[in-house]
Design an enzyme around this catalytic site. Structure first.
Site, mmCIF file in Angstrom:
data_model
loop_
_atom_site.group_PDB
_atom_site.id
_atom_site.type_symbol
_atom_site.label_atom_id
_atom_site.label_comp_id
_atom_site.label_asym_id
_atom_site.label_seq_id
_atom_site.Cartn_x
_atom_site.Cartn_y
_atom_site.Cartn_z
ATOM 1 N N GLY A 1 0.665 -1.081 -0.117
ATOM 2 C CA GLY A 1 0.047 0.352 -0.195
ATOM 3 C C GLY A 1 0.568 1.124 -0.439
ATOM 4 N N GLY B 1 1.508 5.343 1.071
ATOM 5 C CA GLY B 1 1.479 5.769 2.873
ATOM 6 C C GLY B 1 2.318 5.437 3.321
ATOM 7 C CG HIS B 2 3.237 2.008 4.311
ATOM 8 N ND1 HIS B 2 3.194 1.873 5.692
ATOM 9 C CD2 HIS B 2 3.436 1.143 3.962
ATOM 10 C CE1 HIS B 2 2.186 1.379 5.675
ATOM 11 N NE2 HIS B 2 1.887 1.223 5.074
ATOM 12 C CG HIS C 1 -1.136 -0.478 7.624
ATOM 13 N ND1 HIS C 1 -0.912 -1.851 8.044
ATOM 14 C CD2 HIS C 1 -1.003 -0.133 6.868
ATOM 15 C CE1 HIS C 1 -0.024 -2.432 6.637
ATOM 16 N NE2 HIS C 1 -0.157 -0.742 5.933
#
Length: 334
Positions: A56, A58-59, A221
């Site tokens: 995903g 966002g990292h 997360h």
């Protein structure tokens, strides 16, 4: 109201990928038909094993930043904190295939596992051999006797480095898989969160950490950690993190380790060095030598205030592969 640099929150992933490829065009390129796949300019390499990952958004700089020479050949990009699609994983595998098979090295999350399996079946019909390694280095997410339930966190970075280096030597698919598995088996990680992150499409934090407290063992997360307790001094936090990750490392005095200390997005870099000062001292007290240290924002979680510590036990093979030259946007001066 969020104070963020955004246009439409629904477009942030595509805009991130486009900007990344433009900024690092000497090292990476966008897949010609899939805007959620980024490929090294050196890929495919005829007769060499390809290395793929994905996860995903966002990292950042994970996962995009580790595409490059001697690390990852292609990466599949998902929505914020969501798995890439099976089609994206399949396109990344196809892009990385040089005829010797592809190693897919990814984290232990349900969506990633499901979509990699689907992608593997898709490309098998085209004659592409795939071997997988699932990272599970987060000691806080399950006990040792249930290690297959542990999350993959920043130890993935060291797994990618080792797997990519092994592939660069001309090793077989089985040998690349074995080296990557050895790398993640040698890693133990743990994190601490001080403040939550905010999902762009939601506009508010996706979990809560009360002021004056911290969450030990938090996931990338915001997954629940081991415990919530009052905020302590940096040295106490460093000591606790080191204890957590070292309890399963049975290393004799004189052994070498690699250390990765990553901020989670909003932690000032100077504070990372404050923590690292204490961590290296703690390792020295255990009679251990730090062969290589990586301190900075290597695997983040949007704007979370926090840190992840990874310690990898080294032997001669892992040391040699770790030290091999590479070039990727997230690795400067290797």
């Amino acid at each position: 109201m969020m104070q963020r640099f955004l246009n439409d929150p629904d477009d942030v992933v595509d805009e991130t990928v486009r900007g990344f490829v433009k900024a690092h065009g000497a090292q990476v390129r966008l897949h010609p038909s899939n805007p959620r796949v980024v490929v090294s300019v050196d890929t495919p390499r005829a007769g060499r094993v390809g290395v793929v990952t994905g996860g995903g958004s966002g990292h950042e700089p994970a996962f995009l930043g580790y595409v490059g020479r001697g690390v990852v050949d292609a990466v599949a990009v998902g929505e914020i904190f969501s798995s890439p699609t099976a089609n994206s994983f399949a396109d990344a595998i196809r892009a990385a295939d040089g005829g010797a098979g592809v190693a897919v090295l990814f984290g232990n999350y349900a969506g990633d596992t499901m979509n990699v399996k689907l992608a593997t079946r898709m490309v098998a019909k085209e004659g592409i051999a795939v071997a997988t390694v699932i990272a599970n280095d987060d000691v806080s997410s399950a006990p040792l006797d249930e290690r297959d339930r542990r999350r993959g966190v920043a130890g993935e970075i060291l797994m990618w480095k080792i797997g990519g280096a092994k592939a660069a030597t001309g090793a077989t698919l089985e040998e690349v898989q074995a080296a990557a598995q050895k790398a993640i088996d040698a890693c133990r990680s743990g994190g601490v969160g001080l403040a939550p992150c905010t999902l762009p499409a939601v506009g508010q934090p996706n979990f809560t950490i009360a002021p004056g407290t911290m969450e030990v063992g938090i996931g990338h997360h915001g997954e629940p950690g081991m415990r919530i307790e009052p905020l302590r001094a940096a040295n106490d936090i460093a000591d606790d993190m080191l204890r957590i990750v070292m309890v399963e490392h049975d290393l004799p005095p004189g052994a070498s380790v690699a250390v990765l200390l990553s901020g989670l997005g909003a932690t000032p870099v100077n504070e990372l060095y404050v923590l690292y000062d204490r961590i290296e001292s703690g390792l020295a007290e255990r009679g251990l030598r730090v062969h290589r240290a990586l301190v900075g924002n290597y695997f983040t979680s949007l704007d979370m205030v926090g840190v992840t510590l990874t310690v990898m036990a080294l032997d001669a093979e892992l040391t040699a592969l770790l030290d091999m030259d590479c070039a990727a946007p997230a690795f400067g001066g290797w």
